[in-house]
Design an enzyme around this catalytic site. Structure first.
Site, PDB file in Angstrom:
ATOM      1  N   ASP A 141      10.982-126.577  46.450  1.00  0.00           N
ATOM      2  CA  ASP A 141      11.252-125.930  46.481  1.00  0.00           C
ATOM      3  C   ASP A 141       9.805-124.101  46.945  1.00  0.00           C
ATOM      4  O   ASP A 141      10.390-122.393  46.685  1.00  0.00           O
ATOM      5  CB  ASP A 141      11.761-124.877  45.533  1.00  0.00           C
ATOM      6  CG  ASP A 141      12.924-124.403  45.494  1.00  0.00           C
ATOM      7  OD1 ASP A 141      13.602-123.179  44.713  1.00  0.00           O
ATOM      8  OD2 ASP A 141      13.674-124.391  46.456  1.00  0.00           O
ATOM      9  N   LYS A 144       8.884-122.999  52.698  1.00  0.00           N
ATOM     10  CA  LYS A 144       9.438-124.002  53.874  1.00  0.00           C
ATOM     11  C   LYS A 144       8.395-124.346  54.863  1.00  0.00           C
ATOM     12  O   LYS A 144       8.929-125.691  54.899  1.00  0.00           O
ATOM     13  CB  LYS A 144      10.468-123.806  54.022  1.00  0.00           C
ATOM     14  CG  LYS A 144      11.537-122.993  52.989  1.00  0.00           C
ATOM     15  CD  LYS A 144      12.457-123.721  52.179  1.00  0.00           C
ATOM     16  CE  LYS A 144      12.584-122.857  51.351  1.00  0.00           C
ATOM     17  NZ  LYS A 144      12.103-123.439  49.565  1.00  0.00           N
ATOM     18  N   ASP A 169      14.482-128.288  48.168  1.00  0.00           N
ATOM     19  CA  ASP A 169      15.286-126.999  48.403  1.00  0.00           C
ATOM     20  C   ASP A 169      16.412-126.353  49.929  1.00  0.00           C
ATOM     21  O   ASP A 169      14.670-127.152  50.746  1.00  0.00           O
ATOM     22  CB  ASP A 169      15.572-127.089  47.472  1.00  0.00           C
ATOM     23  CG  ASP A 169      16.880-125.618  47.082  1.00  0.00           C
ATOM     24  OD1 ASP A 169      16.727-124.431  46.533  1.00  0.00           O
ATOM     25  OD2 ASP A 169      17.991-125.747  47.759  1.00  0.00           O
ATOM     26  N   ASN A 170      17.282-126.495  50.420  1.00  0.00           N
ATOM     27  CA  ASN A 170      17.746-125.319  51.557  1.00  0.00           C
ATOM     28  C   ASN A 170      16.449-125.957  52.728  1.00  0.00           C
ATOM     29  O   ASN A 170      16.145-125.312  53.500  1.00  0.00           O
ATOM     30  CB  ASN A 170      15.642-124.119  51.901  1.00  0.00           C
ATOM     31  CG  ASN A 170      15.706-123.910  50.136  1.00  0.00           C
ATOM     32  OD1 ASN A 170      14.851-123.492  49.252  1.00  0.00           O
ATOM     33  ND2 ASN A 170      16.871-123.226  50.020  1.00  0.00           N
ATOM     34  N   GLU A 199      22.667-120.211  46.886  1.00  0.00           N
ATOM     35  CA  GLU A 199      22.717-120.554  46.034  1.00  0.00           C
ATOM     36  C   GLU A 199      23.348-118.785  46.208  1.00  0.00           C
ATOM     37  O   GLU A 199      23.408-117.949  47.262  1.00  0.00           O
ATOM     38  CB  GLU A 199      22.008-120.058  45.021  1.00  0.00           C
ATOM     39  CG  GLU A 199      21.018-119.410  45.714  1.00  0.00           C
ATOM     40  CD  GLU A 199      18.834-120.272  46.269  1.00  0.00           C
ATOM     41  OE1 GLU A 199      19.708-121.246  46.847  1.00  0.00           O
ATOM     42  OE2 GLU A 199      18.361-120.127  47.020  1.00  0.00           O
TER      43      GLU A 199
HETATM   44  C1  LIG Z   1       1.003-122.076  49.264  1.00  0.00           C
HETATM   45  C2  LIG Z   1       1.948-123.025  48.866  1.00  0.00           C
HETATM   46  C3  LIG Z   1       1.983-122.721  47.736  1.00  0.00           C
HETATM   47  N1  LIG Z   1       1.829-123.013  46.303  1.00  0.00           N
HETATM   48  C4  LIG Z   1       2.750-122.368  45.058  1.00  0.00           C
HETATM   49  N2  LIG Z   1       3.244-122.033  45.084  1.00  0.00           N
HETATM   50  C5  LIG Z   1       4.338-121.556  46.246  1.00  0.00           C
HETATM   51  C6  LIG Z   1       3.792-121.586  47.249  1.00  0.00           C
HETATM   52  N3  LIG Z   1       4.133-121.122  48.596  1.00  0.00           N
HETATM   53  C7  LIG Z   1       5.149-120.389  47.344  1.00  0.00           C
HETATM   54  N4  LIG Z   1       5.177-121.035  46.365  1.00  0.00           N
HETATM   55  C8  LIG Z   1       5.855-119.618  45.571  1.00  0.00           C
HETATM   56  O1  LIG Z   1       7.261-120.288  45.793  1.00  0.00           O
HETATM   57  C9  LIG Z   1       8.092-119.903  45.732  1.00  0.00           C
HETATM   58  C10 LIG Z   1       8.821-119.007  47.355  1.00  0.00           C
HETATM   59  C11 LIG Z   1       9.958-119.537  47.433  1.00  0.00           C
HETATM   60  C12 LIG Z   1      10.296-119.836  48.907  1.00  0.00           C
HETATM   61  N5  LIG Z   1      11.762-120.326  48.636  1.00  0.00           N
HETATM   62  C13 LIG Z   1      12.776-119.368  49.945  1.00  0.00           C
HETATM   63  O2  LIG Z   1      11.688-118.846  51.027  1.00  0.00           O
HETATM   64  C14 LIG Z   1      13.778-119.280  49.353  1.00  0.00           C
HETATM   65  C15 LIG Z   1      15.217-118.719  50.211  1.00  0.00           C
HETATM   66  C16 LIG Z   1      15.971-118.474  49.992  1.00  0.00           C
HETATM   67  C17 LIG Z   1      17.148-117.696  50.893  1.00  0.00           C
HETATM   68  C18 LIG Z   1      16.459-116.560  51.453  1.00  0.00           C
HETATM   69  C19 LIG Z   1      16.972-115.408  51.925  1.00  0.00           C
HETATM   70  C20 LIG Z   1      18.218-115.887  52.553  1.00  0.00           C
HETATM   71  F1  LIG Z   1      19.077-114.853  53.159  1.00  0.00           F
HETATM   72  C21 LIG Z   1      18.760-117.174  52.314  1.00  0.00           C
HETATM   73  C22 LIG Z   1      17.796-117.778  51.879  1.00  0.00           C
HETATM   74  C23 LIG Z   1      16.986-120.011  49.212  1.00  0.00           C
HETATM   75  C24 LIG Z   1      15.448-120.534  48.511  1.00  0.00           C
HETATM   76  O3  LIG Z   1      16.489-121.270  47.730  1.00  0.00           O
HETATM   77  C25 LIG Z   1      14.463-120.886  48.793  1.00  0.00           C
HETATM   78  O4  LIG Z   1      13.728-121.118  47.733  1.00  0.00           O
HETATM   79  C26 LIG Z   1       7.292-118.090  45.053  1.00  0.00           C
HETATM   80  O5  LIG Z   1       7.357-117.900  43.634  1.00  0.00           O
HETATM   81  C27 LIG Z   1       6.054-118.690  45.525  1.00  0.00           C
HETATM   82  O6  LIG Z   1       5.088-117.456  45.205  1.00  0.00           O
HETATM   83 MG   LIG Z   2      15.313-122.607  47.326  1.00  0.00          MG
END
Ligand SMILES: CCc1ncnc2c1ncn2[C@@H]1O[C@H](/C=C/CNC(=O)c2cc(-c3ccc(F)cc3)cc(O)c2O)[C@@H](O)[C@H]1O
Ligand SMILES: [Mg+2]
Length: 214
Positions: A141, A144, A169-170, A199
Site C-alpha cells: 500500500d 504504486k 491496494d489501489n 476508501e
Molecule cells: C520508497 C518505498 C517506500 N518505502 C517506505 N515507505 C514508503 C515508500 N513509498 C511510500 N511510502 C509510504 O507509504 C505511504 C504512501 C502511500 C501511497 N498511497 C497512495 O498514493 C494512495 C493514494 C490514493 C488516492 C489518492 C488520491 C486520489 F484522488 C485517489 C486515490 C489512495 C490510496 O489508498 C493510496 O494508498 C506514505 O506513508 C509513504 O511515506
Molecule cells: Mg492505499
C-alpha cells in the site's frame, strides 16, 4: 503553524476511541475520514476484504509496505494469532511518529514492529535484522510504482514461500497497471481481483490477491 492531517487523525482517535480497543480506533478513523477529512487509509469497504483474506491466511509473519498513519497496521494486527507478528515499513518520519501512537492507542504495539526507512533498503535486511525466514502475508500500500520492484526484491531475497499471499491496494485507483501485468502474467503467481471502492468514496477501486506458487 497548523496541524497536519495525520495529527488531526490521531486527535480524532484520542477523542473518540477507547484505549486498547482496536475496533474503536478503526471506526474513529473511518468516521473522521468519511465525514471530516479524506485520507488514504485502505478504509472500511476494502478493509472488510483485507479482514477476510487475513482470516483465511492466518499469517505468523506479515509484512506491510507503507504504514502511513497505521490504520491498516491496526486492522491487520488485531486479527493476528497470539504469537504472530506484523512488520510495517514507513519512510516518512512524520507519518511514522503518528502511526506508532495510533498503533499503541489500539494496544497493539507488542504485535507490530514499525521500521523506518525505504522498503528497497529494508527488505534485504529482514532475514538478518528481524530473524524472518519468510513472510506468510504481504500488504502492499505504498507508492504504486514500487509494487513491482519490491515484489521482485522479496522474491530475490527468498522472503516468499509456496503459499505466501500478496494483497495489493489501489490496483484500479490510483492504479498499479505494471503490478497487475506482472502478477497476472507470471506463472509463479495465482491472482484474483476483489472489486470494491476507493476508501470513503463511490469511485471504483479494488484489491489484487496473488498467491506465490514457489
Ligand atoms: C520508497 C518505498 C517506500 N518505502 C517506505 N515507505 C514508503 C515508500 N513509498 C511510500 N511510502 C509510504 O507509504 C505511504 C504512501 C502511500 C501511497 N498511497 C497512495 O498514493 C494512495 C493514494 C490514493 C488516492 C489518492 C488520491 C486520489 F484522488 C485517489 C486515490 C489512495 C490510496 O489508498 C493510496 O494508498 C506514505 O506513508 C509513504 O511515506
Ligand atoms: Mg492505499
Amino acid at each position: 503553524t497548523g496541524s497536519s492531517r495525520p495529527q488531526r487523525m490521531l486527535k480524532a482517535v484520542q477523542k473518540n476511541a477507547t484505549k486498547g480497543d482496536p475496533k474503536s480506533v478503526i471506526s474513529a478513523i473511518d468516521s473522521y475520514c468519511r465525514h471530516k477529512e479524506w485520507a488514504m487509509n485502505v478504509g472500511d469497504d476494502k478493509g472488510l476484504i483485507l479482514d477476510s483474506v487475513l482470516t483465511e491466511v492466518n499469517p505468523s509473519t506479515a509484512l506491510e509496505l507503507g504504514t502511513y498513519c497505521g490504520y491498516s497496521s491496526v486492522r491487520i494486527a488485531r486479527l493476528l494469532s497470539p504469537d504472530s507478528k506484523l512488520i510495517t515499513i514507513e519512510f516518512n518520519p512524520a507519518f511514522a511518529i503518528i502511526a506508532r501512537q495510533i498503533i499503541a492507542y489500539a494496544g497493539l504495539q507488542d504485535k507490530v514492529t514499525l521500521v523506518e526507512g525505504a522498503s528497497g533498503d529494508l527488505i534485504p535486511k529482514m532475514k538478518e535484522q528481524f530473524g524472518i525466514k519468510s513472510f506468510d502475508f504481504v500488504f502492499l500500500d505504498h507508492w504504486k510504482d514500487r509494487y513491482v520492484p519490491d515484489t521482485k526484491l522479496l522474491e530475490d531475497c527468498g522472503l516468499l514461500k509456496k503459499g505466501t499471499v500478496l494483497l495489493a491496494d489501489n490496483v484500479i485507483c490510483p492504479g498499479a497497471p505494471e503490478y497487475l501485468q506482472y502478477v497476472r502474467n507470471n506463472p509463479r503467481y495465482e491472482s484474483r481481483y476483489y472489486p470494491s471502492n476507493l476508501e470513503y468514496t463511490k469511485v471504483e477501486d479494488g484489491l489484487e490477491k496473488s498467491v506465490f506458487l514457489g
